[in-house]
Design an enzyme around this catalytic site. Structure first.
Site, short mmCIF file in Angstrom:
data_model
loop_
_atom_site.label_atom_id
_atom_site.label_comp_id
_atom_site.label_asym_id
_atom_site.label_seq_id
_atom_site.Cartn_x
_atom_site.Cartn_y
_atom_site.Cartn_z
CG HIS A 103 -38.44 70.82 86.12
ND1 HIS A 103 -37.42 71.86 85.57
CD2 HIS A 103 -39.13 71.60 86.77
CE1 HIS A 103 -37.53 72.80 86.70
NE2 HIS A 103 -38.51 72.74 87.43
CG HIS A 178 -43.22 74.86 87.44
ND1 HIS A 178 -42.79 73.92 86.55
CD2 HIS A 178 -41.87 75.25 88.12
CE1 HIS A 178 -41.38 73.47 86.76
NE2 HIS A 178 -41.04 74.36 87.35
NE ARG A 198 -35.20 80.79 81.24
CZ ARG A 198 -33.99 80.82 81.34
NH1 ARG A 198 -33.30 80.88 80.19
NH2 ARG A 198 -33.23 80.67 82.23
ZN ZN Z 1 -39.16 74.14 88.54
#
Ligand code: ZN
Length: 319
Positions: A103, A178, A198
Site C-alpha cells: 500500500h 505483504h 498488487r
Molecule cells: Zn494490505
C-alpha cells in the site's frame, strides 16, 4: 437541551461482507455474516467506506449508514478533525493465498489516487493451521535489486515468509510487501482506504485471466530494505485478563485487546471506541454480545461494564 452524555447509545453495526475468489465459509458459519455463499472473504465490521458502509442495527439510528451518523452526529465521535470516518476493522477469511501486495502512504495516494488516504494496517491472527505463515517484507537490499528481482520474477528469493500462530499481531506500514496465506483468519485494523498495489499473484488465472498487477507503482512505494522479520510479528496471546491491553499505537490508530473472564469495567475515554467481538459471548452494559458482533462506543460513553467469557479487539484514534 443537550442530551446527557451517559444516554449516548452503543452503535451496533451490521457489517458488509464481500465475495472474493480466495474467500471461504468461516465468516458465515463462525462470525455471523448474513451473506450466502462459500466465497466470503471479508467482513467489514466497522466501516464507513463507500465500498462497504456498515448499517446501524438498532436504536435511534437503526437503518442509517455509519457514514451518515458520522456526518450528521460528529459529537458521537468527539467532533474529530477528519474529513471521513478514519478507520476500518475487517475480519478476513482466506481459503486460498491472497496476492502479494503493498500500500502507498498518504502522500503518494493523495498524488496518484485522487486524494485517497494511504493505507496503514495491522493484523491480529484469529485462527490458522499449524505451520501457518504470512508474507511480510522482502529480501532485496536496495531499490535497484528490488526492481530487477520483480521484473525477472525471482519471487522465491524476494518474498519473505514468516511463521504465525493465533494471537500474533503484525503491523503493516505503507511500503511493506505483504500477503495473507490460505488457512488464516485474521482481524485487520486499518486506515479507511482501499488502495492496494498488487505485486505478484503467483501466476494464477482466475476465470481464465491473470489479475492486473501494479508493478511500477509497487516498485515506487516498497520500503527498502524491509523491517527485520523479528520486528514484524509480536505475540499478544498471553496478556493480563480483564483489562484493555494496548497492542499498538501509531498516528492512525490505537489498538487494544481485552480477554474477559467474569466481569470487568473500563472507561471509554477516546473520541470513540470501535469494538469487534472475536471470541465468546457475554454482555456489555447489560446488552448481549457475541463473537462476530461489531459496535462503537461513542464519545463520553463513560464506564463500560463487560461480563462473560469473551475476547474483544478494539481501536480508537487520538483527539
Ligand atoms: Zn494490505
Amino acid at each position: 437541551m443537550e442530551e446527557k452524555r451517559s444516554e449516548r447509545e452503543i452503535l451496533f453495526l451490521d457489517p458488509v461482507c464481500t465475495h472474493n475468489i480466495w474467500g471461504g465459509t468461516k465468516l458465515r458459519t463462525e462470525y455471523g455474516c448474513a451473506a450466502k455463499g462459500d466465497d466470503i472473504g471479508e467482513c467489514w465490521g466497522i466501516s464507513a467506506h463507500p465500498n462497504g458502509d456498515g448499517t446501524v442495527r438498532e436504536g435511534k439510528f437503526a437503518g442509517r449508514k455509519l457514514s451518515w451518523v458520522w456526518e450528521h452526529h460528529p459529537e458521537l465521535f468527539g467532533n474529530l478533525d477528519y474529513d471521513r470516518f478514519p478507520i476500518m476493522m475487517k475480519i478476513i477469511d482466506a481459503r486460498e493465498d491472497l496476492s502479494i501486495q503493498v500500500h502507498p502512504d498518504d502522500a503518494y495516494a493523495a498524488e496518484h489516487e485522487n486524494g485517497s488516504y494511504g493505507k496503514t494496517e495491522s493484523w491480529y491472527i484469529l485462527d490458522c493451521g499449524t505451520d501457518a505463515s504470512l508474507v511480510v517484507g522482502h529480501n532485496a537490499k536496495d531499490r535497484e535489486e528490488l526492481a530487477s528481482m520483480i521484473r525477472e520474477g525471482k519471487w522465491s528469493e524476494l518474498i519473505r515468509e514468516v511463521p504465525v500462530k493465533p494471537g500474533d499481531f503484525i503491523q503493516i506500514d505503507p511500503g511493506t510487501v505483504h500477503a495473507i496465506k490460505g488457512g488464516i483468519v485474521l482481524l485487520e485494523t486499518q486506515q479507511s482506504s482501499d488502495i492496494t498495489y498488487r505485486v505478484y499473484d503467483y501466476d494464477r488465472l482466475w476465470n481464465g485471466k491473470p489479475r492486473q498487477l501494479h508493478v511500477q507503482k509497487s516498485i515506487d512505494v516498497i520500503t527498502v530494505p524491509a523491517k527485520s522479520a523479528a520486528d514484524s510479528v509480536t505475540s499478544v496471546s498471553d496478556l493480563p485478563k480483564n483489562r484493555l491491553n494496548q497492542l499498538y499505537s501509531c498516528r492512525y490508530y490505537d489498538i487494544f485487546k481485552a480477554d474477559v473472564e467474569g466481569e470487568t469495567e473500563f472507561v471509554q475515554k477516546w473520541p470513540f471506541l470501535a469494538v469487534s467481538v472475536v471470541e465468546g459471548d457475554g454482555t456489555i452494559c447489560g446488552r448481549p454480545i457475541k463473537k462476530g458482533d461489531h459496535l462503537i462506543l461513542p464519545d463520553g460513553f463513560g464506564a463500560a461494564k463487560i461480563e462473560g467469557t469473551l475476547t474483544l479487539i478494539a481501536s480508537a484514534v487520538c483527539r
